[in-house]
Scaffold this motif. Structure first.
Motif, short mmCIF file in Angstrom:
data_model
loop_
_atom_site.label_atom_id
_atom_site.label_comp_id
_atom_site.label_asym_id
_atom_site.label_seq_id
_atom_site.Cartn_x
_atom_site.Cartn_y
_atom_site.Cartn_z
N THR A 152 11.38 11.95 7.16
CA THR A 152 11.47 13.40 7.33
C THR A 152 10.44 14.01 6.39
N TYR A 153 9.52 14.78 6.98
CA TYR A 153 8.35 15.24 6.22
C TYR A 153 8.23 16.75 6.31
N HIS A 154 7.90 17.36 5.16
CA HIS A 154 7.74 18.82 5.11
C HIS A 154 6.26 19.15 4.92
N ALA A 155 5.58 19.46 6.02
CA ALA A 155 4.17 19.83 5.95
C ALA A 155 4.04 21.25 5.40
N MET A 156 2.83 21.59 4.97
CA MET A 156 2.60 22.89 4.35
C MET A 156 2.88 24.04 5.30
N ASN A 157 2.52 23.88 6.57
CA ASN A 157 2.56 25.01 7.50
C ASN A 157 3.59 24.86 8.61
N SER A 158 4.65 24.10 8.35
CA SER A 158 5.67 23.94 9.37
C SER A 158 7.01 23.58 8.74
N GLU A 159 8.05 23.60 9.53
CA GLU A 159 9.37 23.21 9.08
C GLU A 159 9.44 21.69 8.95
N PRO A 160 10.39 21.16 8.15
CA PRO A 160 10.56 19.70 8.06
C PRO A 160 10.76 19.09 9.43
N SER A 161 10.16 17.92 9.65
CA SER A 161 10.26 17.27 10.95
C SER A 161 10.33 15.77 10.78
N ALA A 162 10.87 15.09 11.79
CA ALA A 162 10.96 13.64 11.79
C ALA A 162 9.65 13.07 12.32
N LEU A 163 9.09 12.09 11.58
CA LEU A 163 7.83 11.48 11.96
C LEU A 163 7.96 9.96 11.95
N THR A 164 7.21 9.31 12.81
CA THR A 164 7.06 7.87 12.78
C THR A 164 5.63 7.57 12.34
N LEU A 165 5.51 6.89 11.20
CA LEU A 165 4.21 6.64 10.61
C LEU A 165 3.95 5.14 10.48
N GLU A 166 2.68 4.77 10.54
CA GLU A 166 2.25 3.39 10.30
C GLU A 166 1.22 3.42 9.17
N PRO A 167 1.67 3.36 7.91
CA PRO A 167 0.76 3.50 6.77
C PRO A 167 -0.09 2.26 6.56
N HIS A 168 -1.35 2.48 6.13
CA HIS A 168 -2.18 1.32 5.81
C HIS A 168 -2.75 1.35 4.39
N SER A 169 -2.72 2.52 3.72
CA SER A 169 -3.28 2.57 2.37
C SER A 169 -2.60 3.66 1.54
N LEU A 170 -2.45 3.37 0.24
CA LEU A 170 -2.01 4.35 -0.73
C LEU A 170 -3.23 4.92 -1.43
#
Length: 295
Positions: A152-170
């Motif tokens: 669950t992610y809170h972007a700067m310009n939108s309401e919190p939303s559920a996302l599916t992410l595939e991270p590859h780097s920190l």
């Protein structure tokens, strides 16, 4: 032999330990915590010790923190137990950053601290942005195992939303952490600030999109930096020397997706300012399109 109390501050045992022994025990914890597993070979390679000495270190660690490690026969390695509690490290995001820095600059993952004597030393660290330790650990695990994350992610310009992410780097830019990830939800690669994760991520399916397919991550760009032209020749020479420039020019090679962060770090992301406020300039600014902001 007495054991470390689980309520005791990390790095403090009830029995005296030699400095080199404590370093090896700390490496055991850090490797298990962040890499998920550790073997005798890792200790042997990092410290140049024999297999017999590595076995003694694992035995000592078990005596001091017997509930922390389990031996996985399939992996032929030690893994963290569900009740794992660090005793020789703090297990924080900031500490993880220091380990990464040590690896980048020393070619190893063991921090060798010194204590200055006879001089005053002040280190100015930026305020640490909020970061849930479990979020960082699970993201790290997803990258290592190449798995998807449900967040669950809170972007700067939108309401919190559920996302599916595939991270590859920190990525750490000196002030805060973000991940570079393929967003299954948006069908594109984007940057996501870890402090904006509102819930601990959940590991799910195997990832299908990796760094190799991330065109902006794989594309490198050249930034040309020089002393501000409105400075006097003597002042320009001083600035060139400060930055280790050659022929009054500094060439930086950066990933396209990290360009904005380098420019911000050098205070070059805005419009050119007077030499009093900005002593260097971005010479080849006109070659680049504006860079989008983080979500």
């Amino acid at each position: 032999m007495k054991m470390i109390s689980k309520m005791q501050p990390p790095g403090q045992s009830v029995i005296p330990l030699k400095w080199d022994t404590r370093q090896r025990l700390a490496l055991i914890e850090a490797t298990v915590l962040w890499e998920g597993r550790i073997t005798s070979r890792i200790l042997m390679q990092q410290f140049g010790i024999s297999r017999g000495q590595a076995s003694k270190d694992f035995s000592l660690y078990h005596q001091l923190a017997e509930d922390n490690l389990l031996y996985d026969l399939n992996q032929k390695a030690y893994v963290a137990s569900e009740s794992f509690t660090p005793c020789f490290i703090r297990g924080t995001a900031d500490e993880y950053l220091r380990l990464l820095e040590a690896g980048n600059y020393l070619g190893q993952s063991v921090v060798l601290p010194i204590t200055p004597t006879g001089i005053g030393v002040e280190l100015l660290d930026p305020p640490q942005r909020k970061l849930n330790f479990q979020v960082l650990r699970l993201v790290h695990q997803a990258i290592r195992q190449k798995r998807q994350l449900n967040v669950t992610y809170h972007a700067m310009n939108s309401e919190p939303s559920a996302l599916t992410l595939e991270p590859h780097s920190l990525v750490y830019n000196g002030f805060r952490w973000h991940i570079r990830a393929y967003s299954v939800t948006h069908q594109t690669y984007r940057d996501f600030v870890l402090a904006r994760f509102l819930s601990a991520p959940v590991l799910s399916e195997k990832a299908l999109n990796f760094a190799e397919q991330d065109e902006e991550w794989q594309t490198f760009e050249t930034l040309t930096i020089a002393p501000h032209p409105d400075l006097s020749p003597d002042q320009q020479a001083v600035i060139a020397d400060d930055f280790g420039m050659e022929n009054a020019t500094l060439i930086l090679t950066v990933r396209r997706t990290l360009r904005l962060y380098y420019l911000r770090m050098l205070h070059l992301d805005g419009l050119p300012e007077s030499p009093k406020a900005q002593q260097i300039v971005w010479v080849n600014r006109a070659e680049f399109e504006p860079t989008s902001e983080l979500l």
